[in-house]
Design an enzyme around this catalytic site. Structure first.
Site, PDB file in Angstrom:
ATOM      1  N   HIS A 121       0.763  -1.422   0.013  1.00  0.00           N
ATOM      2  CA  HIS A 121      -0.030   0.104   0.005  1.00  0.00           C
ATOM      3  C   HIS A 121       0.945   1.210   0.123  1.00  0.00           C
ATOM      4  O   HIS A 121       1.970   1.083   0.410  1.00  0.00           O
ATOM      5  CB  HIS A 121      -0.778  -0.011   1.143  1.00  0.00           C
ATOM      6  CG  HIS A 121      -1.915   0.781   1.329  1.00  0.00           C
ATOM      7  ND1 HIS A 121      -1.796   2.356   1.716  1.00  0.00           N
ATOM      8  CD2 HIS A 121      -3.281   0.715   1.104  1.00  0.00           C
ATOM      9  CE1 HIS A 121      -2.830   2.973   1.645  1.00  0.00           C
ATOM     10  NE2 HIS A 121      -3.768   2.284   1.440  1.00  0.00           N
ATOM     11  N   ASP A 198       3.154  -4.752   7.957  1.00  0.00           N
ATOM     12  CA  ASP A 198       1.828  -3.969   7.669  1.00  0.00           C
ATOM     13  C   ASP A 198       0.589  -5.190   8.123  1.00  0.00           C
ATOM     14  O   ASP A 198       0.410  -5.842   7.112  1.00  0.00           O
ATOM     15  CB  ASP A 198       1.847  -3.189   6.655  1.00  0.00           C
ATOM     16  CG  ASP A 198       0.419  -2.695   6.123  1.00  0.00           C
ATOM     17  OD1 ASP A 198      -0.517  -2.701   7.155  1.00  0.00           O
ATOM     18  OD2 ASP A 198       0.371  -1.845   5.347  1.00  0.00           O
ATOM     19  N   GLN A 201      -4.520  -5.474   6.436  1.00  0.00           N
ATOM     20  CA  GLN A 201      -5.607  -6.358   5.875  1.00  0.00           C
ATOM     21  C   GLN A 201      -5.555  -7.691   6.168  1.00  0.00           C
ATOM     22  O   GLN A 201      -6.422  -8.453   5.924  1.00  0.00           O
ATOM     23  CB  GLN A 201      -5.130  -6.315   4.354  1.00  0.00           C
ATOM     24  CG  GLN A 201      -5.190  -5.177   3.734  1.00  0.00           C
ATOM     25  CD  GLN A 201      -6.618  -4.803   3.443  1.00  0.00           C
ATOM     26  OE1 GLN A 201      -7.430  -5.566   3.505  1.00  0.00           O
ATOM     27  NE2 GLN A 201      -6.803  -3.147   3.573  1.00  0.00           N
ATOM     28  N   LYS A 224     -10.431  -1.952  10.161  1.00  0.00           N
ATOM     29  CA  LYS A 224     -10.774  -3.040   9.377  1.00  0.00           C
ATOM     30  C   LYS A 224     -11.177  -4.361  10.364  1.00  0.00           C
ATOM     31  O   LYS A 224     -11.531  -5.443   9.737  1.00  0.00           O
ATOM     32  CB  LYS A 224      -9.325  -3.639   8.903  1.00  0.00           C
ATOM     33  CG  LYS A 224      -8.472  -2.310   8.511  1.00  0.00           C
ATOM     34  CD  LYS A 224      -9.057  -1.911   6.825  1.00  0.00           C
ATOM     35  CE  LYS A 224      -8.024  -1.092   6.197  1.00  0.00           C
ATOM     36  NZ  LYS A 224      -8.088  -0.860   4.706  1.00  0.00           N
ATOM     37  N   CYS A 362      -4.738   2.337  -3.659  1.00  0.00           N
ATOM     38  CA  CYS A 362      -3.477   2.993  -3.013  1.00  0.00           C
ATOM     39  C   CYS A 362      -2.462   1.770  -2.993  1.00  0.00           C
ATOM     40  O   CYS A 362      -1.619   1.626  -2.204  1.00  0.00           O
ATOM     41  CB  CYS A 362      -3.877   3.188  -1.788  1.00  0.00           C
ATOM     42  SG  CYS A 362      -5.012   4.501  -1.382  1.00  0.00           S
TER      43      CYS A 362
END
Length: 404
Positions: A121, A198, A201, A224, A362
């Site tokens: 991202h 990260d 997600q 999320k 993104c």
């Protein structure tokens, strides 16, 4: 087992209509929906004990402080961090990444190397580019393969004694690819490089164990995970958080202040300047409780069912191509149909009450790799159904007929 009919009753928004049609919400990779129990936690805070935390001796302040710190402990236990103070509450994943990048500006020197993956991202690309401009460090990229996975052989050649930091998402937001982060972390640690993962997600689908992963930093966002926007976390190993300087100066992050010298507070307060999103942190804890009550094994199993069904049925549409075809995926399907622009398909789907995301998500370098302007992205959650996928299939067919 997931009782999807029962679960759907927990989410008030799923009862609404869009353009006169029942809402079909397939934009979960952008943000999840919020269950009533989390909404109630927000209302309860503002209705009954709204107050600033940590510094007040009065009852409301003490109640708010207790609830906020209880939420930190819930998050610590969920991610299996060793200590509560290794959980820094932030405004979200982007904020968390920038905190680490800012801290390493005082550590890196010219000629040091940092590595990111091609699946990132923008939030996990731009801060590192800025860091390189500031320090003279060199940015290297793990290339991707056609199926949307990382070229791990190339990574093993990239990582070396000059490598100081490695950054990778746990799951690609654009493709749903689950990256082999255990192997990435292990290879980096052979050269004493730090690793930031990260998890924005991944965390709606996977319950990460930061100690088992032996990761140095792990970041995620509450919104999320069925929580509110504007709050997230930075997990950092204690030794790394002690090494990094504060990200911001202000109240809360200090031990003592004089015009001659300021000394900083201990963890986690060293990185939590100013009044935090108190209500958001408390609601984040409530969301963690809710997700664990549903059960992450149940979530993974059910969402995999949805992914397989959606993939199978979408591929029956002539000219439809799915991007990201590795077997290690979460419930994301990124696709195009022939030469039709994804935005046009998304606009028609919206008129049918179907919420999908269109564009480069993104993750522009991924779209450049495939030489496409973007994709239509349908992302599923545990409150979605196969019947909703059928509505999506019919909607895509209708859009293709109208646009061809």
């Amino acid at each position: 087992m997931i009782n999807v009919d029962k679960i759907r009753k927990d989410f008030p928004i799923l009862k609404r209509t869009v353009h006169g049609k029942p809402l079909v919400y397939f934009d979960n990779a952008a943000t999840s929906q919020t269950p009533q129990i989390v909404i109630d936690a927000i209302v309860n805070y503002y209705s009954n004990y709204n107050s600033n935390i940590h510094r007040g001796v009065h009852t409301l302040s003490q109640e708010a402080t207790d609830k906020y710190e209880e939420a930190r402990i819930k998050i610590q236990r969920h991610f299996n961090a060793k200590n509560p103070y290794e959980i820094i509450l932030t405004s979200g994943t982007t904020h968390s990444i920038n905190m680490v990048a800012s801290g390493f500006a005082s550590i890196l020197k010219k000629g040091d190397e940092i590595i990111v993956s091609a699946l990132e991202h923008h939030s996990n690309i731009v801060p590192w580019q800025m860091l390189c401009e500031k320090t003279g460090a060199v940015l290297k990229v793990i290339p991707m393969l056609k199926n949307g996975s990382l070229d791990m052989e190339a990574y093993y050649k990239l990582v070396n004694k000059k490598t100081k930091l490695v950054f990778c998402n746990h799951v690609s937001n654009a493709l749903g690819t689950v990256n082999p982060i255990e192997k990435i972390i292990e290879a980096a640690h052979k050269f004493d490089a730090a690793v930031l993962i990260d998890g924005a997600q991944a965390t709606p689908h996977i319950k990460p164990d930061v100690q088992a992963l032996n990761v140095d930093f792990y970041v995620a966002s509450a919104h999320k995970l069925c929580g509110p926007t504007g709050v997230g976390l930075l997990y950092g190993k204690e030794e790394w958080l002690q090494k990094l300087p504060p990200y911001q100066g202000g109240g809360e992050m200090i031990a003592t202040v004089s015009f001659e010298k300021t000394t900083y507070a201990g963890l986690p307060h060293k990185f939590e300047a100013g009044t935090p999103n108190i209500c958001g942190g408390i609601a984040f804890g409530a969301a963690i409780d809710y997700m664990n009550a549903v059960g992450f094994d149940n979530i993974a199993s059910y969402e995999d069912e949805l992914l397989k069904y959606g993939t199978q049925e979408l591929l029956k549409i002539e000219g439809l191509k799915i991007y990201g075809t590795t077997s290690e995926k979460t419930a994301v399907i990124s696709f195009n149909v022939g030469e039709i622009h994804p935005y046009d398909i998304g606009s028609i789907l919206d008129k049918l009450g179907i919420a999908v995301r269109t564009g480069h998500h993104c993750a522009q370098p991924i779209m450049d790799f495939y030489k496409i302007p973007g994709t239509v992205r349908a992302s599923f959650s545990f409150y979605n159904t196969k019947e909703e996928i059928d509505i999506l299939i019919n909607g895509v067919k209708r859009a293709v007929m109208m646009l061809s």
